[in-house]
Write a protein that holds these residues in place. Structure first.
Motif, PDB file in Angstrom:
ATOM      1  N   LEU A 358      12.170 103.387  11.322  1.00  0.00           N
ATOM      2  CA  LEU A 358      13.328 103.370  12.227  1.00  0.00           C
ATOM      3  C   LEU A 358      12.910 102.897  13.617  1.00  0.00           C
ATOM      4  N   LEU A 359      11.791 103.446  14.110  1.00  0.00           N
ATOM      5  CA  LEU A 359      11.310 103.057  15.438  1.00  0.00           C
ATOM      6  C   LEU A 359      10.782 101.624  15.435  1.00  0.00           C
ATOM      7  N   GLU A 360      10.217 101.205  14.323  1.00  0.00           N
ATOM      8  CA  GLU A 360       9.728  99.833  14.203  1.00  0.00           C
ATOM      9  C   GLU A 360      10.873  98.838  14.364  1.00  0.00           C
ATOM     10  N   LYS A 361      12.034  99.181  13.824  1.00  0.00           N
ATOM     11  CA  LYS A 361      13.163  98.258  13.878  1.00  0.00           C
ATOM     12  C   LYS A 361      13.925  98.318  15.194  1.00  0.00           C
ATOM     13  N   PHE A 362      14.068  99.526  15.754  1.00  0.00           N
ATOM     14  CA  PHE A 362      14.981  99.689  16.887  1.00  0.00           C
ATOM     15  C   PHE A 362      14.307 100.014  18.212  1.00  0.00           C
ATOM     16  N   GLY A 363      13.005 100.162  18.252  1.00  0.00           N
ATOM     17  CA  GLY A 363      12.318 100.453  19.503  1.00  0.00           C
ATOM     18  C   GLY A 363      12.129 101.937  19.717  1.00  0.00           C
ATOM     19  N   ASN A 364      11.212 102.273  20.620  1.00  0.00           N
ATOM     20  CA  ASN A 364      10.862 103.691  20.728  1.00  0.00           C
ATOM     21  C   ASN A 364      10.547 104.170  22.131  1.00  0.00           C
ATOM     22  N   ASP A 365      11.071 103.533  23.171  1.00  0.00           N
ATOM     23  CA  ASP A 365      10.798 104.016  24.524  1.00  0.00           C
ATOM     24  C   ASP A 365      11.576 105.283  24.850  1.00  0.00           C
ATOM     25  N   ASN A 366      12.871 105.276  24.517  1.00  0.00           N
ATOM     26  CA  ASN A 366      13.673 106.471  24.804  1.00  0.00           C
ATOM     27  C   ASN A 366      14.798 106.588  23.805  1.00  0.00           C
ATOM     28  N   LEU A 367      15.319 107.790  23.637  1.00  0.00           N
ATOM     29  CA  LEU A 367      16.324 108.057  22.613  1.00  0.00           C
ATOM     30  C   LEU A 367      17.634 107.323  22.908  1.00  0.00           C
ATOM     31  N   ALA A 368      18.024 107.242  24.167  1.00  0.00           N
ATOM     32  CA  ALA A 368      19.299 106.592  24.500  1.00  0.00           C
ATOM     33  C   ALA A 368      19.299 105.130  24.070  1.00  0.00           C
ATOM     34  N   ASP A 369      18.214 104.401  24.367  1.00  0.00           N
ATOM     35  CA  ASP A 369      18.135 102.989  23.967  1.00  0.00           C
ATOM     36  C   ASP A 369      18.067 102.856  22.448  1.00  0.00           C
ATOM     37  N   LEU A 370      17.353 103.774  21.800  1.00  0.00           N
ATOM     38  CA  LEU A 370      17.252 103.751  20.343  1.00  0.00           C
ATOM     39  C   LEU A 370      18.625 103.900  19.704  1.00  0.00           C
ATOM     40  N   LEU A 371      19.401 104.892  20.147  1.00  0.00           N
ATOM     41  CA  LEU A 371      20.719 105.127  19.559  1.00  0.00           C
ATOM     42  C   LEU A 371      21.683 103.987  19.876  1.00  0.00           C
ATOM     43  N   SER A 372      21.528 103.407  21.052  1.00  0.00           N
ATOM     44  CA  SER A 372      22.357 102.257  21.410  1.00  0.00           C
ATOM     45  C   SER A 372      22.065 101.074  20.489  1.00  0.00           C
ATOM     46  N   ALA A 373      20.804 100.831  20.221  1.00  0.00           N
ATOM     47  CA  ALA A 373      20.418  99.737  19.318  1.00  0.00           C
ATOM     48  C   ALA A 373      20.965  99.966  17.918  1.00  0.00           C
ATOM     49  N   ILE A 374      20.927 101.214  17.471  1.00  0.00           N
ATOM     50  CA  ILE A 374      21.459 101.534  16.137  1.00  0.00           C
ATOM     51  C   ILE A 374      22.960 101.284  16.086  1.00  0.00           C
TER      52      ILE A 374
END
Length: 384
Positions: A358-374
């Motif tokens: 999941l982090l490989e696909k959507f990034g892993n700096d912070n949860l807000a950016d991760l959920l936005s990407a999803i």
């Protein structure tokens, strides 16, 4: 990249794990970690060690005021039994205590002493012990809280012990979870559980042990996690390796697995449909949610078989590594059956792999950016 490493011996002071690559801002409930540690210790057929240890996690870095910081997270689980082993497991000073020289068939004992040139089997068995999996369960319980924020839920249940099979189940996640937590064996069928307990008691009376099968279900997994482009990026590769890394696991299958051998292609593959509300979907799930090394949006279904524990109270034949004379294998305090515990570990390892991809696909700096990407990814899929 998400990665973790564990350290510690079965009767050492503590188990420690360091996790790197978690996004900042993930809410962490330490009691959810402790709940899974408790689940790992339970199960009909467990041994006396579980009466001593009452595993609780201590977070010593990477979390502040209940949220991850984006820096490495360190988890520590103290071994209460260390008080009884300080002399025999001391990191300094002369050797103390009886040397273990009778390796157990089916264990790391003999191959370990040969590989590492040790004269005491305890130098191997302490780290090879499944006690190490407590650290993995702590990691899995932590990352499941990230997966839950992304809409992914994971549960494992026992489907076979000693040849007693539980029927297949089709339930919503909350019902599955409630059933697993209510069962002493993590089995969702009460009749099968009763027969499993009887088999465990019979094995205990014979000084024997039993293995079995557990199933891991992951629901809400987005399509497209993993990749087909390289062998080591395939989701099925990663999941199979993660489950096989658990002590005593000897086989893994995805979906219908080995039953594919009995099916023609017309019955084996999951036909594809499309609906405006649902998007692409399948009415069957023989593939277990993975096609071409990638998640396809259906529930991920994994199964693993655990061999019987190699520590038997009626020991098998072995050879003394000092004298080379025939001897009965060493007996350590052990379980009759630990399939229930292995299921909790399997759940954790699957969660770790799914977090990684999941982090490989959507990034892993912070949860807000991760959920936005999803969210953007889901919008693109719905617009196709």
């Amino acid at each position: 990249m998400l990665r973790f490493i564990t350290a510690g011996e079965s009767h050492g002071p503590a188990l420690t794990t360091v996790i790197e690559g978690l996004p900042a801002g993930v809410p962490i409930d330490i009691e959810l970690i402790n709940r899974d540690l408790s689940r790992r210790q339970k199960g009909f057929g467990r041994g006396g060690r579980m009466l001593i240890e009452q595993d609780k996690v201590e977070i010593t870095s990477g979390v502040r005021f209940g949220q991850t910081l984006g820096s490495p997270v360190t988890l520590v689980i103290h071994n209460r039994d260390w008080a009884n082993w300080q002399d025999r497991m001391a990191p300094a000073g002369p050797p103390c205590g009886q040397t273990v020289s009778a390796p157990r068939p089916g264990h790391a004992d003999l191959t370990g002493v040969l590989k590492y040139d040790r004269q005491d089997v305890r130098d191997i068995l302490e780290r090879a012990s499944a006690r190490e999996t407590a650290a993995r369960v702590a990691v899995g319980a932590l990352v499941k809280q990230l997966l839950a924020a992304a809409g992914i839920q994971i549960i494992a249940h026992v489907t076979n012990i000693g040849g007693v099979n539980a029927p297949a189940v089709h339930r919503e996640f909350k019902e599955l979870q409630a059933g697993v937590l209510a069962s002493e064996l993590g089995c969702l069928d009460t009749n099968a559980e009763a027969a499993m307990k009887a088999a465990i008691l019979a094995a205990k009376n014979d000084g024997d042990s039993l293995g079995g099968i557990f199933e891991v279900l992951a629901l809400g997994v987005l399509p497209g996690l993993g990749s087909h482009v390289q062998w080591d990026r395939r989701l099925d590769t990663k999941l199979a390796a993660a489950l096989m890394s658990i002590q005593a696991i000897k086989g893994v299958e995805i979906g219908v697995g080995f039953a594919y051998a009995n099916l023609p292609g017309s019955k084996a593959h999951d036909e594809i449909y499309y609906d405006v509300a649902r998007g692409y979907y399948r009415q069957t799930n023989n593939a277990g949610g993975i096609e071409g090394g990638m998640s396809n949006g259906e529930p991920i279904v994994l199964r693993a078989v655990m061999k019987p524990i190699p520590t038997l109270m009626t020991p098998l034949a072995s050879v003394d590594i000092a004298s080379k004379a025939p001897i009965q294998a060493n007996t350590e305090r052990s379980d009759v059956c630990a399939v229930t515990a292995a299921a909790v570990v399997g759940e954790a390892m699957a969660a770790i792999v799914l977090t990684e991809v999941l982090l490989e696909k959507f990034g892993n700096d912070n949860l807000a950016d991760l959920l936005s990407a999803i969210r953007h990814y889901r919008q693109r899929l719905n617009g196709i």
